[in-house]
Motif scaffolding. Sequence first.
Motif, PDB file in Angstrom:
ATOM      1  N   ILE A  28       0.861  -1.184   0.000  1.00 38.72           N
ATOM      2  CA  ILE A  28       0.000   0.000   0.000  1.00 38.72           C
ATOM      3  C   ILE A  28       0.896   1.231   0.000  1.00 38.72           C
ATOM      4  N   PRO A  84       2.530   4.946   0.461  1.00 35.85           N
ATOM      5  CA  PRO A  84       2.414   5.903   1.570  1.00 35.85           C
ATOM      6  C   PRO A  84       1.308   6.935   1.354  1.00 35.85           C
ATOM      7  N   LEU A  88      -1.970   5.617   2.443  1.00 34.55           N
ATOM      8  CA  LEU A  88      -2.096   5.593   3.897  1.00 34.55           C
ATOM      9  C   LEU A  88      -2.440   6.979   4.439  1.00 34.55           C
ATOM     10  N   SER A  89      -1.856   8.006   3.845  1.00 33.69           N
ATOM     11  CA  SER A  89      -2.181   9.373   4.265  1.00 33.69           C
ATOM     12  C   SER A  89      -3.634   9.702   3.953  1.00 33.69           C
ATOM     13  N   ILE A 115      -6.092   7.542   3.813  1.00 36.89           N
ATOM     14  CA  ILE A 115      -6.909   6.818   4.793  1.00 36.89           C
ATOM     15  C   ILE A 115      -6.950   7.597   6.102  1.00 36.89           C
ATOM     16  N   ASP A 116      -5.803   8.092   6.515  1.00 32.19           N
ATOM     17  CA  ASP A 116      -5.726   8.860   7.756  1.00 32.19           C
ATOM     18  C   ASP A 116      -6.581  10.125   7.671  1.00 32.19           C
ATOM     19  N   TYR A 159      -3.987  -1.188  10.293  1.00 36.93           N
ATOM     20  CA  TYR A 159      -3.087  -0.198   9.707  1.00 36.93           C
ATOM     21  C   TYR A 159      -3.082   1.132  10.448  1.00 36.93           C
ATOM     22  N   LEU A 204       0.180   2.564  11.699  1.00 34.15           N
ATOM     23  CA  LEU A 204       1.044   2.998  10.603  1.00 34.15           C
ATOM     24  C   LEU A 204       0.585   4.329  10.030  1.00 34.15           C
ATOM     25  N   TYR A 205      -0.692   4.394   9.573  1.00 38.68           N
ATOM     26  CA  TYR A 205      -1.089   5.639   8.920  1.00 38.68           C
ATOM     27  C   TYR A 205      -1.232   6.785   9.922  1.00 38.68           C
ATOM     28  N   ILE A 250       2.687   8.072   9.812  1.00 39.17           N
ATOM     29  CA  ILE A 250       3.419   7.914   8.556  1.00 39.17           C
ATOM     30  C   ILE A 250       4.602   8.881   8.497  1.00 39.17           C
ATOM     31  N   TYR A 288       6.201  -0.383   9.138  1.00 36.03           N
ATOM     32  CA  TYR A 288       5.631  -0.399   7.773  1.00 36.03           C
ATOM     33  C   TYR A 288       6.290  -1.540   6.990  1.00 36.03           C
TER      34      TYR A 288
END
Length: 764
Positions: free
Chosen positions: A471, A473, A476-477, A479-480, A566, A569-570, A573, A606
């Motif tokens: 996935i 980065p 992930l941002s 999603i956050d 996750y 992680l997110y 990040i 990660y």
Amino acid sequence: MRIADKFAVASLLALGIAIEASASRPIHYGAVSDTDLLDCDRIAWRGDRAAASGCYSNLLAAADDAVRAEAAWALGDRQAANRWFRSALAAAPDDLDLKTRWAELFASTHQDADAIDLFREVLADDPKHPFATVGAATILAGNFESNAEARIAPLLTNDDDAASGARLRAALLSARFALERGDRDNAALMLDLASDLAKNNDWPELDVHALRVAMDVLAEDFDSDFLASGVAANPSYGALYAEAAYFLTITRHYRLAIEWLERAIAAEPNLASAHEMLGVNLLRDNRIGAAREHLETAYELDPFSPVAVNTLRLLDSFDRFTVVRDEAPTSGRFRGQPPLELRLRNDEVDVLAALTIELTREAIEVFTARYRFELSEPVVIEMYPDHEDFAVRTAGMPGLGILGATFGYVVAMDSPSGRPIDQFQWGTVLWHELAHVFTLEATAHRVPRWFSEGISVYEEWRSGPNPGVRIPPGVLSAIDAGKLLPIDELDSGFVRPTYPNQVIVSYMQAGLICDYIAARFGSDKLAAVLNEFGAGADTASAIERSLDVDTASFDRDFLAWVEANYGELYGDIDGWQDLKADAHAAFETGDFDTAIDKARRATELYPGYVEPDAPWLTLAQAASAVGDATLAETTYDAWLAQGGYAPGAITDYANALYAAGKKRKAAETLARIDWVAPLAADHALTLGEWWIDLGEPDRARDSLGRVLALEPHDRASVLYLKARAELAAGDREAARATLLDALEIAPAYRDAQKLLLELVRTGS
């Protein structure tokens, strides 16, 4: 469709080709007021071509150059129309309506940049000019600009009579957006508005009927009442069928689109855009000869179209490709599978054919069992070393930022040489696209885009030549930031993205949804959801019937699962980015202990980041630098298990394993490069030598055969190695012939002479 991390196109609708309202001049909805022109227009709108042609021809002698321009345009002479518009504007340079019509002419000849420049000039003088506003928005929509809808929003509420025509066009454009997203309710509202405006102003409802037909066809109502109404109003209006074909195309119903395009051409033989789309769709169905015929017709009717020109040039290049057919296996592990047909460029066929067939047969075996569906037609796979050729093959235009596309039983993709090796895993892309073959065909192409893409992403993560959940980065941002969509709106993230990078976010969300379904409900439920789509269910119904949960509850539980898996992680990040940078900086300065500490923490946070700059590799290299071979090996293994693919790192690790005496593991590791960079001769040559050493002569022959296909500088030595492999496999005659080939190149090659002499002495 497998996407690159840097997605170069705003929307997947590039797979469709917009339909012009007419073969010549679109309905203008009050943008023209000359009474003589309107008399001719009304004849044309009824479909009486001969009478309309005569009427327009008479106007070519008019005193007003603007009228002459419109008449020439209606007759299909757009060069003459351009000259007369230019002349008319020279006499009236401040006439904004005239300038807008000239811009529309440019738009009809695919000269979007010139059209936009003129629209901007008009809007600079009159920011609310209605026809310039909708004209500019139409071009922006065709180029997949996300602000097109915002531009037309004020028009939809403008009840000024003078803006009625532009408002009608805005309603039609808004209806198209809604249909692209699958929003039938809003599309119907917009079409009702357009219909009312047309009736109130005595304008034809042909374009309204065409979109209503498309909406019905998308609902599998192929006998729409609106088709009969449209035909009654103008039996030769091809867009009544072609609009439906456009929407069938962007929803991947290519064969059905072909049928509707044939009906469009039967009604309006000179509809260039229908010939063009038909040619492209026939090509997607591997009907190359018929595709060329219609593309040539499209070019004759509209030589301005870049799609027709580009695709015809692509077809001309097919003589540089070889077609390889692998017949249906009649025995063994793959018995019962369909034939395969590969189209590979001549200089790559000997390297790629066997690998492609091997991987495709394995994928068919896996997906047949997983999704309980057997393919019934040959699978066609095309690979293009030139990415722009692939882009043209897919959408008719260069600049497409994707790696592969599936049209049913036909897969087109970049060749391994079409992308830098540190950006492209061709084996994974092929695996992804082959999953599409199953999801499309198992559902008669009814599967929504999000689920088809989700299955393909899930399969590349969980199976295939290089599994691993990867996935990016940026996702992930997102999603956050709370940018994931509700499941029953997820298709819109692919179709008309509202923020940069939304398409890749939608891909990853779809993959995560499939991963979640498999984790919570069992992987067999993926086939159950697919079956529901095949039966015609929408997303809400498919989820509820197969998983016994409503979509609101599904969304809630899915987000909780994402957070649990996750969230750490997110939520940090930026902290991971800092660890990654610090580890690399420490390694560069020789501070290996710090590099190990920072890199280890980064990989724990990660683990799925496995790109060529991954902390995994910093950790492995730092471990090697301090002599910790065990840590280096376990780190490389973990990186590979997560989907690491950088050929240079794989080579370094394999060489270290071989030097440590772990020869078989070294060879198996090095062989992974075949799914990333099979056209690199060095690794294949090394593999050939290693397989001989390991007593695997058949694998050695395969590797060395690929080296020979790549025309190595020292061909004689490769032939000698291949002869050794053939002899080890018991094929003395092949070994003898190969040695003679080596000696023909290098007659004094002593090792080859000795081996040939040994063969002669021991007899055959």
